[in-house]
Design an enzyme around this catalytic site. Structure first.
Site: not given
Ligand code: ATP
Ligand code: MG
Length: 892
Positions: A467, A469, A462-463, A577, A465
């Site tokens: 830290f 995936q 889905l995405g 954030d 980040g």
């Molecule tokens: P960063 O700190 O770089 O933003 P992260 O590793 O903390 O990234 P998230 O921001 O939580 O990760 O998630 C990364 C991506 O995954 C989001 O931008 C979104 O596209 C997708 N995503 C996260 N949580 C969900 C969810 N609950 N449902 C659908 N997609 C999600």
């Molecule tokens: Mg994020």
């Protein structure tokens, strides 16, 4: 005209031709005519008639050419046995090079019957004048000259001038010719006259016609240079009544016309979309010497566009662009109107503009409503100027309605667009924007006993980040879809962070905040199982084509975000954030959003300062950069940045690199760019201004934000559609930054913007296309000299002056030689030649005497041929006349 007498000369040429081969003959049928390669190459001609044919197997020249057989050197199967049957004229051909399509031949032709050869597009002509005492030569008065054009890369040396005895008069002419040649370095045995249209004299190399008749009796030692038209200023060709925009209603006749002022002959062509306009029963172009008109009957949308009139005359070329706009009423708005912000008696409609605006800007929309089950539509408004409308009145709670929209421009109103889905006006409970399907929140703790794979099926990604995936997961037991955020956790610190994130999320049970379903700790990994949010990142959704973007829709998002953030702050948690990627849409079809990613969130305890050095450069507040204690309003700063981007597509502090971005934030200097400033409502600008306060205490809190007039009272917001283009660029940049290719992205965006700029001005492609058109027009203008007004006989009294006048046309500009009794006239005090730009040519002889009586010839020649006109001058001697009249015999 001059008398013609017997000729004494013949010519031969050594030259190289590149001949495109025709198709091979089949069973004796006629083979295709060979086409000579290269521009304007028209074949080997003999008095205007093609005198040879080239087949794959042989080359045939006419019967009066000397029989000759030429074997190809190396490609016998392709071109062989080049027969030149029957032979009165000596001819020698030699194949130099062959390829599938081209045959390069050098040849020497010695026609015995005079100088009526015309060899067009000869690559390296070096005509050799040879003495041929038995040959007959006639002056060519019409048609092609004995001309060898376009000389280049001389392959053989010129022969010396003829030495054969010849009558005095003829000798005079030919001698001059040869002296001229010699002076020019013996490049070629023709007069190489520099034309203003040709670069080199050799290019324009031309042989004169040799007359064996009435040659001048007084040969002059110096060659007489032909007279040329004066150098033009270059601006004599003009397009006069320049209309740059023509609007025509669909179905009517369009007329694009331009007056032209130039020197005939003129050639003109209309070009559209880089292609010459093709005439058809509907489209015709009429060009005269003073005007060019393009008429298009029954114009349709496709006829609209930029038309370029290219005009060429002898002096140069000009072009003019006219935009034809085909106007009509617009087509209906695309798709059906979408409904959002549904409340008891109000809702927001948004729709897309029409796919075609009818060639004239859409000025307003009209919105109609009908109750489901009834037939009649009721007009809600016909003065809506944006693509969204807040319906506040006339809707009854619990009733079901449908809406439709029409677009109007200056030329009329469109058909109605598709009807919206039927919508039931909200009940009281539905009015709560935070109303959600009831969720059973559970306290989550890190599960290190089970493995996520045992309980969930891992589906697509889905995405991604900082830290880890995020994958779509399906719970095996229930089939429920969730999101699994996989973070690497090798160190105890990572596990502690994950545990902290889960603990904070346990406190964040709010419909605007993503909630955690389960959490797993596995070797090297922590996996948070989250509620699945199906709509994707908010900004991605906004830029999607079918989505209207206005201040009103933006308010809906901001108020939800404020509501979620307010709830967090009530729980004493700061997100730290907040950025566009962490705002996701609940579904693809509604406007609900949720805040995700609590990876950096912190609980704030009164009296315990929390300093962080984290976040995403563009969105961090000044206090973070200054490493000062953060507060709840640290999130509000980030919301200010998000709102700024949401409404303008621009990132207020973005610099070329993170350092620059941080410097911009610290300086606290920001402003709305001109465009955004003009588009946004004052209330929106005020909202942002109150968030982007350097002093964190001056910033709005979430609670205050929700009460700000912009959020609270949508009606005062601008309903103008906001541009998505900048937001698209913002997203593109973010993606590249994520993959560490920011620099590349910036370069790419610079290229993109450069490209879009260049569409507004004529591109290089267009220029080269115009060049092609002008070359074509120049081709069309080519013509041999013609006298549109001939010389007339004159009788003058001795001592007075005589004027012979004629008018010459032709392209390239003909050069002029005047002859008196066969001898070229050189300009002197008494003989003046005027040759004007217009083609008017005059010989002025002052102080005429009986010795000047005789025939005067004006000879005009260019690379296509030669023409002459002549007239007689009779000179009377006054005294003699008077004497005769008085019978005194005395002189005056
Ligand atoms: P960063 O700190 O770089 O933003 P992260 O590793 O903390 O990234 P998230 O921001 O939580 O990760 O998630 C990364 C991506 O995954 C989001 O931008 C979104 O596209 C997708 N995503 C996260 N949580 C969900 C969810 N609950 N449902 C659908 N997609 C999600
Ligand atoms: Mg994020």
């Amino acid at each position: 005209m001059r008398q013609q007498t017997g000729a004494l000369y013949t010519m031969s040429y050594t030259s190289t031709l590149r001949i495109q081969l025709g198709k091979p003959t089949i069973n004796g049928s006629k083979g295709g005519q060979p086409k000579l390669s290269e521009n304007g190459c028209r074949g080997l001609q003999h008095r205007g008639v093609f005198c040879g044919s080239v087949q794959k197997s042989k080359m045939v020249l006419p019967e009066n050419w000397k029989s000759n057989t030429v074997k190809t050197a190396n490609e016998a199967e392709k071109v062989s046995d080049m027969k030149v049957p029957s032979a009165k004229v000596p001819c020698h051909l030699q194949v130099v090079k062959t390829s599938d399509k081209l045959l390069t031949v050098t040849f020497e032709l010695c026609p015995q019957n005079g100088g009526e050869l015309c060899v067009r597009k000869v690559k390296s002509p070096v005509p050799i004048l040879t003495h041929a005492p038995n040959a007959t030569r006639r002056l060519v008065r019409e048609g092609p000259l004995p001309t060898v054009q376009e000389a280049s890369q001389a392959e053989s040396c010129p022969s010396p001038p003829p030495t054969t005895p010849q009558p005095e008069k003829a000798k005079a002419v030919t001698t001059k010719v040869w002296e001229n040649r010699e002076r020019e370095g013996k490049r070629a045995s023709c007069i190489a006259l520099e034309s203003p249209h040709k670069k080199s004299s050799v290019d324009n190399c031309r042989s004169v016609s040799f007359s064996d008749e009435s040659a001048p009796s007084s040969p002059s030692k110096d060659p007489v240079s032909p007279k040329r038209k004066p150098q033009r200023s270059g601006d004599s060709l003009k397009i006069m009544n320049k209309v740059s925009q023509v609007e025509v209603k669909k179905g009517e006749q369009a007329e694009l016309s331009c007056s032209i002022q130039g020197t005939p002959p003129l050639a003109a062509s209309w070009v559209r979309n880089k292609k010459p306009v093709v005439e058809s029963p509907r489209i015709c172009a009429v060009t005269s010497e003073t005007e060019s008109r393009l008429l298009i009957r029954e114009v349709c949308e496709e006829d609209g566009g930029s038309y370029t009139l290219c005009v060429q005359d002898q002096t140069g070329s000009v072009q003019h662009h006219t935009r034809l706009t085909v106007v009509d009423h617009p087509s209906p708005p695309a798709g059906k109107p979408l409904i959002s912000g549904l409340q008891q008696s109000s809702l927001t409609l948004s729709w897309s503009g029409p796919s075609y605006d009818g060639g004239s800007a859409v000025l307003r929309y009209s919105i109609e409503v009908k109750q489901v089950g009834q037939d009649s539509w009721r007009l809600l408004t016909d003065t809506c100027t944006s693509t969204s409308y807040h319906v506040k009145e006339g809707l009854v709670p619990g009733e079901q309605y449908q809406f439709r929209v029409r677009a109007a421009n200056a030329y009329g109103v469109s058909e109605a667009a598709a009807e919206s889905d039927a919508v039931i006006m909200a009940s009281t409970r539905d009015e709560d924007p935070d109303f959600e399907e009831p969720v059973e929140y559970t306290e989550v703790s890190l599960n290190s006993k089970d493995r996520v794979d045992d309980l969930y099926v891992k589906l697509e990604k889905l995405g991604m980040g900082k830290f880890g995936q995020v994958y779509k997961l399906q719970e095996k037991a229930s089939g429920k879809i969730c999101a699994g955020k996989y973070s690497k956790a090798r160190l105890q610190k990572d596990i502690a962070n994950a545990r902290a994130e889960v603990e904070l999320m346990n406190k964040l049970h709010h419909p605007r905040l993503v909630h955690c379903v389960a959490a797993f700790q596995e070797p090297g990994w922590v996996i948070l199982v989250l509620e699945y949010i199906a709509g994707g990142e908010l900004f991605e959704r906004i830029v999607a084509d079918d989505f209207e973007h206005t201040e009103i829709t933006s308010i809906e998002y901001m108020s939800q975000i404020l509501s979620g953030v307010g709830y967090m702050h009530q729980q004493s948690i700061v997100h730290l954030d907040l950025k566009p990627e962490n705002i996701v849409c609940v579904s693809k079809v509604d406007t609900r959003v949720k805040i995700i990613d609590f990876g950096l969130a912190r609980k704030l305890v009164p009296g315990v300062p929390v300093k962080v050095l984290q976040g995403t450069a563009e969105f961090v507040a000044p206090e973070v950069i200054a490493f000062e204690p953060v507060g709840f309003t640290t999130d509000m700063w980030s919301l200010g940045v998000i709102c700024y981007i949401l409404l303008s597509g621009e990132s207020p502090f973005q610099g070329d690199n993170d350092m620059e971005t941080l410097r911009n934030i610290t300086s606290g200097n920001w402003e709305f760019d001109e465009e955004t400033d003009a588009v946004l409502s004052d209330s929106a600008k005020d909202f942002i201004r109150r968030l982007l306060q350097k002093n964190m205490k001056s910033r709005l809190t979430a609670e205050q934000g929700l009460k700000h007039p912009w959020i609270k009272d949508k009606a005062i917001s601008s309903t103008k559609t906001l541009s998505k283009e900048k937001m698209k660029k913002f997203l593109a940049r973010q993606k590249w930054q994520k993959t560490g290719k920011a620099v590349l992205a910036l370069k790419r965006m610079a290229m993109l913007s450069h490209r879009s700029d260049s569409t507004s001005s004529p591109s290089t492609d267009d220029d080269s296309e115009s060049q092609k058109v002008f070359s074509f027009l120049q081709e069309q203008l080519q013509r041999p000299p013609v006298f549109s007004s001939l010389l007339k006989d004159h009788t003058e009294v001795a001592g007075s002056s005589a004027r012979f006048h004629c008018h010459i046309e032709g392209f390239p500009d003909p050069e002029v030689l005047w002859f008196f009794s066969g001898s070229p006239i050189e300009e002197s005090k008494r003989f003046k030649i005027e040759y004007e730009d217009s083609g008017s040519c005059t010989l002025i002889i002052s102080d005429v005497s009986p010795a000047d009586a005789g025939e005067y010839v004006c000879q005009a020649s260019n690379s296509h041929g030669q023409a002459e006109t002549s007239a007689k001058l009779t000179v009377h001697c006054l005294r003699a006349k008077r004497s005769a009249r008085d019978g005194t015999g005395k002189t005056a």
